[in-house]
Each structure stands twice: as structure tokens, then as C-alpha cells.
Design an enzyme around this catalytic site. Structure first.
Site: not given
Ligand code: NAP
Ligand code: HSE
Length: 437
Positions: A48, A54, A108, A132, A135, A204, A208
Site C-alpha cells: 500500500r 522493508r 481466513k 494452509e 488456520v 477469528d 477458522k
Molecule cells: P500486516 O502485517 O498488516 O500486512 C499486510 C500487508 O498488506 C502490508 O504489507 C500492507 O501494505 C498490505 N496491504 C494492505 N492493504 C493493501 C492494499 N490495499 N494494497 C496493497 N497492499 C496492501 O498483516 P499480516 O499479519 O502479514 O497478515 C496478512 C494475512 O495473513 C492476514 O489475512 C492475516 O489474517 C493472515 N495471517 C496472519 C498471521 C500472523 O500471525 N500475523 C497468521 C496467520 C494468518 P503496507 O505494508 O504498505 O501497509
Molecule cells: N491473529 C491471528 C491469531 C493470527 O492471533 O491467531 C493467526 O491466524
């Protein structure tokens, strides 16, 4: 190997998970090439904000803010969608699939809300979706349910599926920290969603559970059809009282076949402290799967966080490169097309229960509460009330009353809740939590 054999990929989103994926792709490049049968090259990243610094972004990767750059690049076969929420994630996924890209995602919320549409679109366009990491973070539970355990009729899933909630419950009790402080820590460690409300209100975990239930029982169950409660209404006091009684409180997600009906719930639950699931602490998750042939199996490990989640995403990328995803995805589509099972009405859920009240410290109060429970068919298993001082100067006029019930239905408890709420002796909010057997 020639360049034509490389698998060129794009990351849509480069936050906690995206940067973790880039890190593994670069540190494990040789192993990944061996396992995938060809090198995996990160070519493009979409974010974004171009101004953010980065970590783990290779210098030769093209970064842009426009998804079209990925869509119009014929070299990119696989897009890894790692933007949270559904807007613009849903639009991005449909555009990527329409452009002939296969997709991997960890989102998810997106799969819960739009999975059916996206899977249909992928199927129509002979594309695949790997998920994968959606969840239980780094735990390979989607592979377990869609591949390793497919010889079974799954009988039950009992799980901790939200790392943030589990981290909060663990550290509030063990380190005597406040809810707000531990939540901030979970956010800074990258466990929580951009909006942590969905972590702590049970959404959440429920999303899942719904996804896992669809895979395990071929039944799509919307969140409105089962009891969902988060940890946001809990107090440290309940964690401490439960601990004194020999229990831990965990945000337990359950999906179980009960006389051909599916019984489902997501609720903070008292679990005997010596059970494996109660010992799952911090941001770890656990999924206990009972199958008719295999019996009980347990999968546990990091349920959130940068590298554990990226580990699952990279496995999906390698599965795609080898062709395994195409085979599994077809099997998943056939499973999802099976007729739905009936879901047990929430009022019929039957469990033991923990009740905590703050009551006026005066005659007949305990009798009034017991009377309401009795008239609603709820049998008391134990009553706990700490001795209060007889010194009128020291008395604040209230007492804490904890009642453990025998097994009873959610319907009975809801009816009793209403009546107890009307008793003039009840102070503040009462707490009611299920107790797992
Ligand atoms: P995050 O740290 O908030 O990163 C989101 C990324 O998406 C950022 O790089 C952001 O860009 C980009 N973004 C957001 N809106 C955008 C747009 N309109 N156009 C282009 N890029 C955009 O999130 P995350 O923790 O990595 O999680 C990502 C996904 O994985 C989510 O669906 C989350 O539920 C899932 N997940 C996360 C975890 C965990 O432990 N974190 C575990 C399992 C699943 P900028 O960097 O420029 O802001
Ligand atoms: N926010 C989520 C959690 C990330 O705390 O379990 C993993 O899906």
C-alpha cells in the site's frame, strides 16, 4: 535448470507474514529448489505504501502499489495474497484468478466470507487456491484434514485457534499483567490482526473453526449458527478462581458429530489443568482431531507470528510447484460439494458450567440463586464462597459466589441468566463459562 523452469511468484502484501515468506525464500532457496523441483523466484511485491522500509526484501524484486503490474506480467504464475480483511482482498483475489494466476493465501476472514465464490471461480478457471496458513498458523492442520486423515470419518475437532487470545490468557495469569498490556505485546509481536477486535471477540477463532469444519464435515456453518464468545469479557479473577479449582481457561473451539448433528461452539472454557489442551500456552495453537479409524491425534505449535505462518505459506508454494496443490484442491472441491449436515441448535448445547456472581452478603441470597437454577432444571455440583468478615466496619456488603453445575443445556442456562439478572441481590455482571469434560 534454465530460467524457464523457475516458478515466478508475487507477494500481494509485505507485512508480518509477507516479509517472513521473503525471508524463508531467500534463506532456504536451495532446499526449496530441491523440494519444489525448480527454483522459486520472488519477482514482484504489491504493497500500500512505497515509502515504508522493508526488511527481507531482495534488491531485484519490483515493488509497486498496483495489482495490475502482477496481473499483466505473464511470467508470474502464482500470487501469494497476504493482505488482511476482505476489502480489497476479495477484489484482488478474483482479479488474480480471472487473469489465470493460481493463488495462495493466509487470509481466513476472506476464505470464511467468500471462500465458496472464490473456490468456484478457481474451479471454473482451472486454477488452485492454497490456504494452509489460514488456520492455526504454522500447524499443518489443513494438510492433515485434507490429506493425511482422509481415510477417517472425523468425529470431533477440539482446538485453540487464536494465538492472540491464548497469549493474553497465558500472560495475564502467569505474569499478572493487564489485559491491555498483553494485547499490546501481542500486537507488537505480529500475532494480532490489524484490527485485534476479531482476535479477542472470538470471530477469528470461529472463522477458522468454520473453515476446518467445512473441510472435516463437508458442512458450511455460518458464525450466526453457533455459540461464539471471546475473551474480551473475562477478568483476571476468573482465571485465578479457575486455577484454584484445578482448571485453566482457554478459548476453546469445538466441532463434534453428535447423533449425526454437528455441535459447534467457540467459548472461553474451563479445562482441567492437566489436559494437553490446557497446557497449550502463549501464542501456540492446538487442534485435537478424533477420527473413527485413527482415534485421537493432536497437532500443536505456533498458531501465529511471522516465521511460523510463513512456514505454512512456503509449504503451499512448494506444493504448488510440485503439482500437489492441483490434486488436493480437486479433492477439497469434491468434499465441499457434499450435502451439509444438520447443525445442532445452540440452545441444545449440553455442558457443565461455571457461574460467578457478586452478590449482596445477606440472608437468602444463595437460596434465591439456587432456586432459579433448580427451577430451570440446572443441578448444582459445587458451591464456593469465601468467608467474609463479620466486622461490620470491614464488610463491604458483597460476596463472591462461584457455582459449578452438572451438565445442562445452553437453553436452560439462558433462561436462568434472565431470571438471575433480575434478582436484586446480584451486583454487576455475572460470568458464565462452559466446563469441558
Ligand atoms: P500486516 O502485517 O498488516 O500486512 C499486510 C500487508 O498488506 C502490508 O504489507 C500492507 O501494505 C498490505 N496491504 C494492505 N492493504 C493493501 C492494499 N490495499 N494494497 C496493497 N497492499 C496492501 O498483516 P499480516 O499479519 O502479514 O497478515 C496478512 C494475512 O495473513 C492476514 O489475512 C492475516 O489474517 C493472515 N495471517 C496472519 C498471521 C500472523 O500471525 N500475523 C497468521 C496467520 C494468518 P503496507 O505494508 O504498505 O501497509
Ligand atoms: N491473529 C491471528 C491469531 C493470527 O492471533 O491467531 C493467526 O491466524
Amino acid at each position: 535448470m534454465t530460467n524457464r523452469e523457475e516458478l515466478n511468484i508475487a507477494l500481494i502484501g509485505f507485512g508480518t507474514v509477507g516479509s517472513g515468506v521473503a525471508r524463508i525464500l531467500s534463506t532456504q532457496a536451495e532446499n526449496i529448489a530441491v523440494r519444489a523441483g525448480r527454483p522459486v523466484r520472488l519477482r514482484r511485491v504489491v504493497v500500500r505504501d512505497l515509502c515504508k522500509s522493508r526488511e527481507h526484501l531482495p534488491a531485484d524484486v519490483t515493488v509497486s502499489t498496483d495489482l495490475q503490474d502482477v496481473i499483466s506480467d505473464p511470467e508470474i504464475q502464482l500470487a501469494v495474497q497476504l493482505i488482511g480483511g476482505t476489502d480489497p482482498a476479495f477484489d484482488y483475489m478474483t482479479r488474480l484468478l480471472a487473469a489465470g494466476k493460481d493463488v495462495v493465501t493466509a487470509n481466513k476472514a476472506l476464505l470464511y466470507l467468500h471462500g465458496e465464490t472464490l473456490f468456484r471461480q478457481a474451479s471454473d478457471q482451472q486454477r488452485t487456491i492454497g490456504f494452509e496458513a489460514a488456520v492455526a498458523g504454522g500447524i499443518p492442520i489443513v494438510s492433515a484434514v485434507t490429506q493425511a486423515l482422509t481415510g477417517n470419518q472425523i468425529l470431533s475437532l477440539e482446538a485453540i485457534l487464536n494465538g492472540t487470545s491464548n497469549f493474553i490468557l497465558t500472560h495475564m495469569l502467569d505474569d499478572d499483567k493487564t489485559y491491555d498490556d498483553v494485547l499490546k505485546e501481542a500486537q507488537s509481536l505480529g500475532y494480532a490482526e490489524a484490527d485485534p477486535a476479531m482476535d479477542v471477540d472470538g470471530t477469528d477463532a470461529a472463522q477458522k473453526l468454520s473453515i476446518l469444519t467445512q473441510l472435516a464435515f463437508s458442512t458450511r456453518v455460518p458464525l450466526e449458527s453457533f455459540v461464539k464468545q471471546g475473551i474480551d469479557g473475562l477478568e483476571l479473577l476468573d482465571l485465578q478462581v479457575a486455577s484454584d479449582l484445578g482448571y485453566k481457561i482457554k478459548l476453546l473451539a469445538t466441532s463434534r458429530l453428535n447423533d449425526d448433528q454437528l455441535e459447534m461452539s467457540v467459548q472461553p472454557t474451563l479445562i482441567r489443568a492437566d489436559r494437553e489442551i490446557a497446557k497449550t500456552d502463549g501464542a501456540d495453537n492446538i487442534v485435537a482431531v478424533r477420527g473413527d479409524a485413527v482415534g485421537m491425534t493432536r497437532f500443536s505449535g505456533a498458531g501465529a507470528g511471522q516465521l511460523p505462518t510463513a512456514s505454512a505459506v512456503v509449504a503451499d508454494i512448494i506444493d504448488y510447484a510440485t503439482g500437489r496443490t492441483a490434486v488436493t484442491f480437486e479433492s477439497v472441491l469434491r468434499t465441499l460439494a457434499q450435502p451439509d449436515r444438520t447443525v445442532q441448535p445452540p440452545g441444545e448445547l449440553s455442558r457443565r458450567c461455571y457461574l460467578r456472581f457478586t452478590v449482596d452478603d445477606r440472608p437468602h441470597v444463595l437460596a434465591d440463586v439456587a432456586d432459579v437454577l433448580g427451577r430451570n432444571g440446572i443441578s448444582i455440583s459445587s458451591v464456593h464462597q469465601e468467608e467474609t468478615s463479620d466486622d461490620s466496619a470491614a464488610r463491604n456488603g458483597s460476596a463472591r459466589l462461584v457455582i459449578m453445575t452438572h451438565r445442562t443445556t445452553e437453553g436452560n442456562l439462558r433462561a436462568a441468566d434472565k431470571e438471575i439478572g433480575q434478582l436484586s441481590s446480584i451486583q454487576g455482571t455475572s460470568i458464565r463459562l462452559p466446563v469441558a469434560d
